[in-house]
Design a protein around this motif. Structure first.
Motif, PDB file in Angstrom:
ATOM      1  N   ASP A 299      21.392  65.110  24.464  1.00  0.00           N
ATOM      2  CA  ASP A 299      22.375  65.269  23.388  1.00  0.00           C
ATOM      3  C   ASP A 299      21.710  66.064  22.274  1.00  0.00           C
ATOM      4  O   ASP A 299      20.812  65.566  21.603  1.00  0.00           O
TER       5      ASP A 299
ATOM      6  N   THR B 171      23.999  62.119  27.577  1.00  0.00           N
ATOM      7  CA  THR B 171      24.564  63.401  27.125  1.00  0.00           C
ATOM      8  C   THR B 171      25.303  63.242  25.800  1.00  0.00           C
ATOM      9  O   THR B 171      25.465  62.129  25.302  1.00  0.00           O
ATOM     10  N   ALA B 172      25.766  64.354  25.285  1.00  0.00           N
ATOM     11  CA  ALA B 172      26.425  64.354  23.973  1.00  0.00           C
ATOM     12  C   ALA B 172      27.860  63.849  24.080  1.00  0.00           C
ATOM     13  O   ALA B 172      28.504  63.992  25.107  1.00  0.00           O
TER      14      ALA B 172
END
Ligand SMILES: Nc1nc2c(ncn2[C@@H]2O[C@H](COP(=O)(O)OP(=O)(O)OP(=O)(O)O)[C@@H](O)[C@H]2O)c(=O)[nH]1
Ligand SMILES: [Mg+2]
Length: 447
Positions: free
Chosen positions: A133, A186-187
């Motif tokens: 991220d 992850t983002a």
């Protein structure tokens, strides 16, 4: 929202309209609630059809009210949608196993990455985390802090803004170092706040690192949006399983069904708090009971379970009678326990065919029976499985131990064992007679 189902259950159980009308109403309420939480219409109708069909084809046990039985059917069928009695498959099918977490901003991906790492580390896997991220300020620090807390290495590239490259290099590094389970965080938002860009990035990471499993993390409170959202993530990265977070809050997780129906993926875990160990293996039945209204449903399920146990025992008795299996004290124990759960003895006796015709059983006799039943349960609680399965090994010494352990008298233990022996003897006699009769009938048929 699926939360509406609780009210429908309550209305159904407490309502004054006739059964048939109440069923129709409930099914309508159920359909409305499901459709308004974006469950596919097709799925909704196949569910309600199944419920109606079972209502038509099955009869409730005589001791269960029709309304209660109906709720149990709804509970069964809803549970089946979430995976039924199947335990979610938690162990990686092969090693190494790469997991990629996806989900919108703030749902709990980073926290869940840590929880998963902790969960699998405890199961003996060599686990590592990758922080991909690059948009959320301090995202990597957050993950590193978690990694430190559970002693799991974290890969990240502070200052680098290429999420795809970071994910690739992180996975590569840990594969080289023979890590067995690699979890990629992850983002939840893209730098420019555009959803399309975020999904593009997910697809990119997905195609480059080729994870073995994509886990969609959704917030219990998501509700209506769950279907579209899950679908979009599914299209970008082929979601393989789902984790619902914040189940400790007030939301009932209604969106979960939408997410399941949008992806076809099973729910594996639920998050029940902020702490690292607050992750539970998903249990469909418990989850559905929660949706339906725990208090109302639990009591019904308990009662029906007791009846089913009792029926199971009757089946066993049939087998004993036909000589297919042997009676043990353990069977008798189960029988007594099942009867206890069904209600007070006086009620149970009324259910036994023939008993009600004999008129009311004197109150004091019932009381004596109740007390004896309670003593016998205590006695059997103090027996070992070996003793329950094979009561003939219960000698004087064992009787003394059992009496001591259960706070009863040796005499009472002896009485129970003798009662059991008598039941067994009676069964043997009955069986022999049955055989004689069958033989006789056979001879008659042969002439
Ligand atoms: N009560 C509760 N809080 C949770 C749970 N899971 C996560 N949280 C909290 O939710 C907030 C967001 O969690 P994060 O793990 O940072 O969420 P994220 O999806 O990584 O967020 P982004 O990286 O911004 O997309 C934090 O305050 C967590 O402590 C849960 O199961 N229960
Ligand atoms: Mg995060």
């Amino acid at each position: 929202m699926l939360d509406g189902i609780r009210d429908a259950v309550r209305k159904f159980l407490g309502g004054s309209s006739s059964y048939d009308v109440a069923v129709e109403e409930f099914i309508k309420d159920l359909q409305k609630a499901l459709i308004s939480s974006d469950v596919q219409v097709k799925l909704v109708f196949s569910l309600t059809n199944k419920i109606k069909e079972r209502l038509k084809n099955e009869t409730p046990p005589s001791s269960i009210g029709r309304r209660e039985w109906f709720i149990k059917v709804v509970y069964d069928e809803l549970s089946a949608l979430f995976g039924g009695d199947k335990e979610p498959d938690l162990n990686p099918k092969s090693l190494p196993w790469v997991i990629m977490l996806v989900g919108v901003q703030g749902t709990g991906k980073t926290t869940t990455a840590g929880k998963l790492a902790f969960f699998y580390k405890k199961r003996g896997y060599k686990v590592a985390l990758v922080g991909a991220d690059v948009y959320r300020p301090a995202a990597l620090e957050q993950l590193q802090q978690i990694g430190k807390q559970i002693n799991v290495p974290v890969y990240g590239e502070p200052g680098n803004h290429g999420a795809v490259g970071i994910a690739m290099r992180g996975v590569e590094r840990f594969l080289k170092d023979k890590y067995e389970l690699i979890i990629v965080d992850t983002a939840g938002r893209h730098g420019y706040g555009e959803e399309a860009k975020l999904l593009d990035e997910m697809r990119d990471i997905f195609e480059k690192i080729k994870p073995n499993e994509v886990v969609l993390v959704i917030d219990a409170a998501i509700g209506q949006k769950a279907f579209d959202l899950a679908k979009k993530f599914h299209e970008a990265s082929n979601v393989g399983s789902i984790i619902i977070t914040k189940m400790d809050g007030t939301a009932k997780g209604g969106g979960a069904l939408s997410a399941v129906s949008a992806t076809g993926a099973p729910i594996k875990f639920i998050g029940v708090g902020e702490k690292i160990d607050e992750l539970e293996v998903f249990n469909p039945r418990r989850f559905v009971a929660r949706i339906l209204g725990m208090g109302d449903v639990e009591a019904i399920i308990e009662k029906i379970k007791a009846v089913e146990d009792y029926e199971g025992i009757q089946k066993k008795m049939e087998e004993v009678m036909s000589g297919k299996s042997k009676l043990t004290l353990r069977d008798m124990y189960k029988q007594i326990m099942a009867m206890r759960k069904m209600g007070p003895l006086s009620k149970i006796l009324q259910l036994i065919p023939g008993m009600n015709m004999m008129g009311d059983i004197p109150e004091d006799q019932v009381k004596v029976g109740e007390r004896k039943m309670q003593r016998w349960i205590s006695i059997m609680n103090s027996m070992t499985y070996e003793e329950l399965d094979n009561p003939s090994i219960i000698d004087k010494q064992r009787m003394r131990r059992i009496a001591m352990g259960s706070g009863t008298e040796v005499e009472e233990v002896r009485e129970l064992v003798e009662h059991f022996n008598m039941v067994q003897k009676t069964l043997r006699t009955l069986r022999r007679r049955r055989k004689d009769v069958e033989k006789l009938l056979g001879q008659m048929g042969g002439e």
